[in-house]
Design an enzyme around this catalytic site. Structure first.
Site, PDB file in Angstrom:
ATOM      1  N   ASP A  54      10.096  14.329   7.054  1.00  0.00           N
ATOM      2  CA  ASP A  54      10.550  15.616   7.595  1.00  0.00           C
ATOM      3  C   ASP A  54       9.722  16.704   6.909  1.00  0.00           C
ATOM      4  OD1 ASP A  54      11.992  17.691   8.673  1.00  0.00           O
ATOM      5  OD2 ASP A  54      13.800  17.349   7.457  1.00  0.00           O
TER       6      ASP A  54
HETATM    7  C1  SPV Z   1      18.048  18.705   8.965  1.00  0.00           C
HETATM    8  O1  SPV Z   1      19.019  18.022   9.312  1.00  0.00           O
HETATM    9  O2  SPV Z   1      16.912  18.477   9.349  1.00  0.00           O
HETATM   10  C2  SPV Z   1      18.241  19.822   8.081  1.00  0.00           C
HETATM   11  C3  SPV Z   1      19.348  19.792   7.157  1.00  0.00           C
HETATM   12  O3  SPV Z   1      17.432  20.697   8.089  1.00  0.00           O
HETATM   13  S1  SPV Z   1      18.774  19.086   5.746  1.00  0.00           S
HETATM   14  O4  SPV Z   1      18.173  17.854   6.029  1.00  0.00           O
HETATM   15  O5  SPV Z   1      19.945  18.984   4.921  1.00  0.00           O
HETATM   16  O6  SPV Z   1      17.798  19.998   5.155  1.00  0.00           O
HETATM   17 MG    MG Z   2      15.678  20.255   8.993  1.00  0.00          MG
END
Ligand code: SPV
Ligand code: MG
Length: 560
Positions: A54
């Protein structure tokens, strides 16, 4: 009402808005079914389901396509996680335009610099955009939206990046002032203290959002009481899926048998329900032409037939496998069905079943063919008795135009009946065949046989059917070809099962026992129950093999 208006309505209510994360259509649907107020189209889940970090690895277009699928799969609003807006304020403007077109209720952008790093990854260098730059992005987002109800969430990563509470509050205020509709304060602490302190110090009217992933013992009630309007469980469905998928697959690999994991997986039917297969079928019935593509043919070819008449022809094969000029009767039947676009063909075999083979055909076995008859054989194919069904006896050849006319029938039950009688036999229209005792029909309209012309007066109706009908009564012969509509097929099965309960082991119309019944007995039962049995009138155009002589005629008449 737009999804944005729905979200505004939820924001206006006093109760908290609780979301769960999704990464595709089905996970979003599960979020909705579980009763959440809205779906979080999570960057963490979408990246994870692509098996990439991510960290702005996926492009906006990739995230948008998934988010649209998520939004299209649910009736509740969707808040789209748009990371840092995929660039600067100008990129954010296009982003808002595109996400709004996809129908989501809200977008959320965070003040990470590009490329972002997931808030939870350890040992990564974190930098935040300047307050001015990010506030500009919020202003740009608000300016770009078309629907006044569209919601823009501003998220600060100040606590995540270790920049402290004052910085977090400063940023929150600046973003709210820039026009953000909600402020998301993120934290990776295992205790809720940080976010609770933030909420306590919050002095603006813009409502707050939190994501209790690391401080996971803190519940919605507590957060709501602390003034959080929106609570996001960001990735729990995805993590549940990974755990169960992984464990199930390992077990499956070990066991080498699918049954070993049956109790870990949902039945196929549950998937059908979730994805709306019922709707698909209802829509098909409503909107697709009732053409042959939706028809299943069931050929009943289990019986031995009249042994004395056909020996030695059937000493080493069943009747349907008799060859006429290089092709078996069964092959010719299947060819005719295919020519009329009937592609699904099931065959019930019995006598010498191992000799009955043909590709593209689903076989059912009636191993009790010697003690039973056509009706029992037909029901051996019960799994194929679904939707529109053409029933064919396995020993007839017919002109394709008859099948084509039959497939146009809209009646629930339609029998093809011949008004010609048989050449060289009684000329009164009755099928006085020397051995076969055909299934004779008394129809509502009588036809003038001598005209040898069937006026196009629409379907006829059967008033009575049976082998024992005498010549005065009967005026046509059922040729062993019938069409049942979807409803007709259901009626056929339900009358069969009902009659089986009542008549098992007992006489049933002309049959000594229910088990020995022919199709005509069940059809007579339907007539008795006031179920309409329609007839498609024909004059010749078909033949059947009951005797050596029939077989000889077939050879003589078939050209190729
Ligand atoms: C996501 O779910 O991608 C978020 C929340 O941005 S977190 O992963 O907690 O950053
Ligand atoms: Mg996110």
């Amino acid at each position: 009402m737009t999804k944005a208006s729905m979200l505004r309505k939820l924001l206006a209510e006093s109760s908290p808005i609780v979301l769960a994360g999704a990464h595709n259509g089905i996970s979003a649907r599960l979020v909705e079914e579980a009763g959440f107020n809205a779906v979080w189209a999570s960057g963490f889940e979408i990246s994870g389901s692509h098996a990439v970090p991510d960290a702005n690895i996926l492009t906006m277009a990739e995230n948008l396509a998934v988010t649209k699928n998520i939004n299209d799969s649910v009736g509740i609003p969707v808040i789209a996680d748009c990371d840092n807006g995929y660039g600067n304020a100008i990129n954010v403007m296009r982003m808002v335009e595109e996400y709004e077109k996809a129908g989501v209720a809200a977008v959320c952008i965070e003040d990470n610099v590009f490329p972002k790093r997931c808030s939870f990854y350890g040992d990564v260098k974190r930098e935040l955009e300047s307050v001015e730059e990010f506030a500009g992005k919020i202003r740009a987002a608000k300016q770009a939206q078309r629907d006044p109800d569209f919601v823009v969430v501003a998220r600060t990563e100040a606590l995540i990046a270790g920049w402290g509470m004052e910085e977090a509050l400063k940023r929150g205020r600046a973003y709210a002032t820039a026009g953000a509709d909600l402020i998301l304060i993120h934290s990776k602490s295992s205790s809720p203290e940080e976010v609770l302190a933030f909420a306590k110090a919050w002095d603006m009217s813009t409502p707050l959002v939190c994501v209790p992933t690391t401080y996971n013992t803190t519940g919605v009630d507590e957060l709501s009481a602390a003034n959080f309007k929106v609570v996001i469980f960001a990735n729990h469905g995805f993590r549940a899926a990974v755990k169960n998928m992984s464990e199930t697959l390992k077990e499956l690999r070990n066991a080498g048998r699918a049954a070993a994991v049956e109790d870990r997986i949902v039945p196929l039917k549950e998937i059908y329900r979730l994805i709306g297969v019922d709707d698909l079928q209802a829509n098909e019935a409503e909107y697709l032409p009732t053409d042959a593509r939706n028809v299943t043919a069931v050929i009943v070819a289990a019986g031995k037939g009249f042994e004395n008449e056909l020996m030695p022809l059937i000493a080493d094969r069943p009747k349907a496998m008799l060859e006429v000029k290089g092709k078996t009767i069964l092959e010719r039947q299947v060819e005719s069905l295919h020519a009329s676009a009937v592609r699904k063909v099931a065959v019930v075999r019995g006598y010498m079943k191992e000799k009955m083979v043909l590709p593209e055909v689903r076989f059912y076995d009636n191993d009790r063919h010697a003690e039973t008859n056509v009706l029992a054989s037909l029901l051996c194919a019960e799994e194929s008795l679904k939707g529109r069904v053409v029933v064919l006896y396995g020993d007839i050849l017919f002109d394709e135009s008859i099948l084509e006319k039959l497939l146009k029938s809209e009646a629930d039950v339609t029998l093809v009946v011949d008004h010609a009688g048989r050449d060289g036999e009684a000329s009164n229209g009755n099928g006085n065949h020397p051995v076969s005792h055909p299934e004779m029909v008394k129809t509502a309209r009588r036809l003038n046989n001598s005209a040898r012309f069937i006026p196009d007066a629409g379907l006829n109706a059967a008033l009575k059917i049976g082998r024992g009908l005498n010549n005065d009564e009967a005026n046509a012969e059922f040729i062993g070809m019938a069409l049942f509509s979807e409803k007709g097929t259901e009626i056929l099965k339900s009358v069969y099962h009902d009659a089986q309960q009542k008549y098992a082991g007992k006489p049933f119309h002309e049959a000594k026992t229910f088990e020995q019944a022919s199709l005509s007995d069940l059809l007579q039962e339907m007539i008795k129950r006031d179920i309409e049995v329609a007839c498609l009138d024909i004059y010749k155009g078909w033949m059947e093999v009951d005797t050596f002589d029939d077989y000889r005629k077939m050879w003589a008449e078939i050209e190729k």
